[in-house]
Enzyme design. Structure first.
Site, PDB file in Angstrom:
ATOM      1  N   ASP A  38       0.804  -1.229   0.000  1.00  0.00           N
ATOM      2  CA  ASP A  38       0.000   0.000   0.000  1.00  0.00           C
ATOM      3  C   ASP A  38       0.833   1.273   0.000  1.00  0.00           C
ATOM      4  OD1 ASP A  38       0.819  -0.557   2.585  1.00  0.00           O
ATOM      5  OD2 ASP A  38      -0.995   0.236   3.528  1.00  0.00           O
ATOM      6  N   GLU A  60       9.588 -10.567  -2.107  1.00  0.00           N
ATOM      7  CA  GLU A  60      10.619  -9.541  -2.244  1.00  0.00           C
ATOM      8  C   GLU A  60      12.025 -10.129  -2.320  1.00  0.00           C
ATOM      9  OE1 GLU A  60       7.045  -7.581  -0.318  1.00  0.00           O
ATOM     10  OE2 GLU A  60       8.202  -9.434   0.028  1.00  0.00           O
ATOM     11  N   HIS A 123       0.694   0.391  10.524  1.00  0.00           N
ATOM     12  CA  HIS A 123       1.087  -0.981  10.213  1.00  0.00           C
ATOM     13  C   HIS A 123       2.449  -0.983   9.494  1.00  0.00           C
ATOM     14  CE1 HIS A 123      -0.887   0.515   6.588  1.00  0.00           C
ATOM     15  NE2 HIS A 123      -0.302  -0.449   5.898  1.00  0.00           N
ATOM     16  N   HIS A 124       3.108  -2.101   9.528  1.00  0.00           N
ATOM     17  CA  HIS A 124       4.454  -2.292   8.967  1.00  0.00           C
ATOM     18  C   HIS A 124       5.525  -1.537   9.755  1.00  0.00           C
ATOM     19  CE1 HIS A 124       2.349  -4.301   5.900  1.00  0.00           C
ATOM     20  NE2 HIS A 124       2.421  -3.427   4.914  1.00  0.00           N
ATOM     21  N   GLY A 421      26.881 -16.337  -1.480  1.00  0.00           N
ATOM     22  CA  GLY A 421      26.507 -17.740  -1.354  1.00  0.00           C
ATOM     23  C   GLY A 421      25.153 -17.994  -0.716  1.00  0.00           C
ATOM     24  N   ASP A 452      18.723 -29.545  -5.990  1.00  0.00           N
ATOM     25  CA  ASP A 452      17.342 -29.755  -5.555  1.00  0.00           C
ATOM     26  C   ASP A 452      17.029 -29.033  -4.245  1.00  0.00           C
ATOM     27  OD1 ASP A 452      18.985 -31.457  -4.084  1.00  0.00           O
ATOM     28  OD2 ASP A 452      17.935 -33.299  -4.629  1.00  0.00           O
ATOM     29  N   ASN A 479      20.153 -34.734  -6.251  1.00  0.00           N
ATOM     30  CA  ASN A 479      21.158 -35.572  -5.579  1.00  0.00           C
ATOM     31  C   ASN A 479      20.857 -35.684  -4.089  1.00  0.00           C
ATOM     32  OD1 ASN A 479      21.834 -32.973  -4.911  1.00  0.00           O
ATOM     33  ND2 ASN A 479      23.938 -33.056  -5.677  1.00  0.00           N
ATOM     34  N   GLY A 481      19.487 -33.659  -1.524  1.00  0.00           N
ATOM     35  CA  GLY A 481      19.772 -32.759  -0.415  1.00  0.00           C
ATOM     36  C   GLY A 481      20.931 -31.823  -0.625  1.00  0.00           C
ATOM     37  N   GLU A 485      26.894 -28.976   1.885  1.00  0.00           N
ATOM     38  CA  GLU A 485      26.894 -28.991   3.354  1.00  0.00           C
ATOM     39  C   GLU A 485      27.321 -30.362   3.881  1.00  0.00           C
ATOM     40  OE1 GLU A 485      26.670 -26.191   4.303  1.00  0.00           O
ATOM     41  OE2 GLU A 485      25.079 -25.040   3.360  1.00  0.00           O
TER      42      GLU A 485
END
Length: 573
Positions: A38, A60, A123-124, A421, A452, A479, A481, A485
């Site tokens: 708004d 966003e 608001h916000h 990253g 994925d 693959n 996951g 990591e």
């Protein structure tokens, strides 16, 4: 002084919002990303009048990623969000653009200036009457902040912000309160284009640096050129091309610098990233007695875990803000002018050995009977399939590291986010890059490789691609996951697992219509080669969406070594 009196004194009155949009149009922006709210709705009404098209993203954060991808292809981009909730959703993307030198104009629709002055409980807000808190947050990841709270200085602030965005190649923040949208400013200023040039180098200081560089170049027995991301971001690729061509020197790129050099040029020797370098590259670069390092960003992932072994004593660093010759720094000297004079006066140099880089498969993969799609097999194969002027986007993880083993055809634009990253970045960036190519009417293919796990963070942006009738080729590497990591820590830990999706159903679920997309499920090498050979797939006639299955425990060698170094740093006392 009342605004009515000010307006009567203007020679060519124009609203603040139109002035802002016409300046954006002037620097090349044609599509504006974002999400309506708004506090920005009135401003959005004026986009078409100024030759700009509203994109409308799913959220966003995706809009910020898309603006990043658009800017890397088009040169600059713009995004509009609403106050508080919208701008904070985008701030991660803005931080990434700041760290990686990507120019984005972030316009934030804000409450009425009277509401801000009175500290109203709107608001916000945080409910504490502080209307500066969000702009103060963004100031840390912006090279300029313009608060358009007064029409008397609004045009000056807009011009300065857009100029700084372009020159520094980093995001800027423009706060646009609702009551300022239709206030009047001097439109006659638009007759004078923005000066987007950097301040010229001090002639005497530049001449000294040029002579010093030339002396060291001619003394060197085996000099080399190493090009990185800031050569792209700070727009010295013409100088880089001429330097490579005229010098004949062996030329290498850092991972973030992929695409900065024509990789079909005979001087091109591959990727240097310490232990993650292409075969034969590390020995030549680290054995050089003079490295011309252009636009370096020596981050952990860009150096394969800080495994660079090049000393400052043998290095000349060229940057947008200084030139460093060995251990002596020359601040305020921009590399563009220095490089041009070095090229013009260079003369003959000692030229050493240049490694041959190709997309030939390793012998182990040529002889293999295995039909599993491994990284060692995939990336040279992708290199054979890529075409001139493609836009090639890779997600942080296996795809990004794998691309180091791909020799590009001429003119390929590489998009990655090695320093920041943020996983999921590449999906939004794919949308922005494909849209930029459409705006340029360049007929470039936009190709994305994303894992994925990363895809699940920003999958909604495929919906926007379909709505905008964009035609990228998207490969989702299935693959099981977060492989990068797993290699860093927690190989079998549940936090590195994901819920398997039926990825080929995504375009249909997002409302894609027949003829707007095609889907493919690829599990073998033969199936992928057949797909690459299919011209209907390889030409950008519609959005192509590919489930590409790869072994869970496979990764590029450069990723494995970088992940190992990262784990050691994370655990060190």
């Amino acid at each position: 002084m009342s605004s009515d009196i000010v307006t009567r004194e203007l020679q060519q009155p124009i609203t603040v919002v139109e002035y802002l949009y016409r300046r954006l149009h002037e620097v090349g922006v044609r599509s504006v990303h974002g999400v309506p709210g708004d506090y920005n709705l009135l401003a959005l009404d004026y986009l078409p009048k100024c030759g700009l098209e509203w994109v409308g993203n799913c959220n966003e954060l995706n809009a910020g990623y898309a603006a990043d991808g658009y800017a890397r292809v088009k040169g600059i981009s713009a995004m509009i969000t609403t106050f508080g909730v919208g701008e904070l959703s985008a701030i991660n993307a803005m931080a990434g653009a700041y760290s990686e030198f990507v120019p984005i104009v972030h316009i934030v629709g804000q409450p009425h200036t009277a509401s801000q002055r009175d500290g109203m409980l709107l608001h916000h807000t945080l409910g504490n009457g502080n209307y500066n808190v969000f702009a103060d947050m963004s100031e840390q990841v912006s090279c300029s902040v313009a608060r358009l709270n007064d029409p008397l200085n609004a045009a000056t602030l807009i011009d300065n912000a857009i100029r700084e965005c372009w020159v520094q190649s980093r995001p800027v923040y423009i706060g646009l309160p609702t009551d300022m949208v239709l206030k009047k400013v001097e439109g006659k200023r638009l007759e004078t284009p923005l000066d987007l040039n950097r301040k010229p180098n001090d002639p005497e200081k530049e001449e000294y640096v040029v002579n010093l560089v030339l002396r060291l170049l001619h003394e060197a027995k085996n000099p080399v050129i190493l090009v990185d991301a800031c050569a792209i971001r700070h727009r010295v690729l013409e100088e880089v091309h001429d330097l490579v061509q005229k010098s004949g020197l062996p030329t290498f790129v850092a991972p973030m610098g992929k695409g900065a050099v024509n990789e079909t040029h005979p001087n091109y020797g591959g990727v240097y990233a310490g232990d993650g370098s292409n075969a034969g590259v590390r020995e030549i670069v680290e054995g050089s007695d003079l490295i011309l390092s252009i636009g370096a960003i020596k981050s952990d992932f860009n150096t394969a875990g800080f495994t660079y072994r090049i000393g400052q004593l043998n290095t000349i660093d060229f940057h947008s803000y200084l030139v460093r010759v060995r251990y002596s720094e020359y601040p305020g000297i921009n590399m563009k002018g220095v490089l041009r004079k070095v090229i013009d006066r260079m003369g003959d140099l000692n030229v050493g050995k240049i490694p041959h880089v190709s997309n030939k498969l390793p012998k182990s993969e040529i002889d293999s009977k295995d039909q599993n799609i491994t990284h060692a097999w995939l990336w040279p194969t992708v290199g054979q399939w890529l075409r001139e002027n493609d836009i090639f986007i890779t997600e942080t993880g296996t795809a990004n590291f794998g691309a180091w083993e791909t020799r590009f055809p001429k003119g390929v634009t590489a998009i990655n986010q090695i320093l920041w990253g943020s996983i999921g970045y590449s999906v939004g960036a794919c949308h922005g890059a494909a849209l930029a190519a459409e705006d340029l009417k360049s007929n470039q293919r936009t190709v994305l490789f994303v894992g994925d796990g990363s895809f699940q963070l920003t999958a909604q942006e495929v919906s926007t691609m379909l709505r905008k009738k964009l035609k990228p080729i998207i490969f989702v590497i299935c693959n099981d996951g977060y492989t990068i990591e797993r290699y860093i820590h927690g190989w079998d830990a549940s936090y590195n697992d994901i819920q398997p999706w039926k990825f080929v159903d995504i375009p249909a679920a997002f409302g894609g219509k027949a003829g707007e997309y095609q889907t493919h499920q690829i599990k073998t090498r033969k199936a992928l080669l057949d797909l690459f050979a299919n011209e209907d797939f390889s030409s950008n006639k519609c959005l192509q969406f590919v489930e590409l299955y790869m072994p869970r425990d496979d990764a590029p060698l450069s990723l494995k070594s970088t992940a190992e170094a990262s784990e050691k740093r994370n655990q060190s006392a």
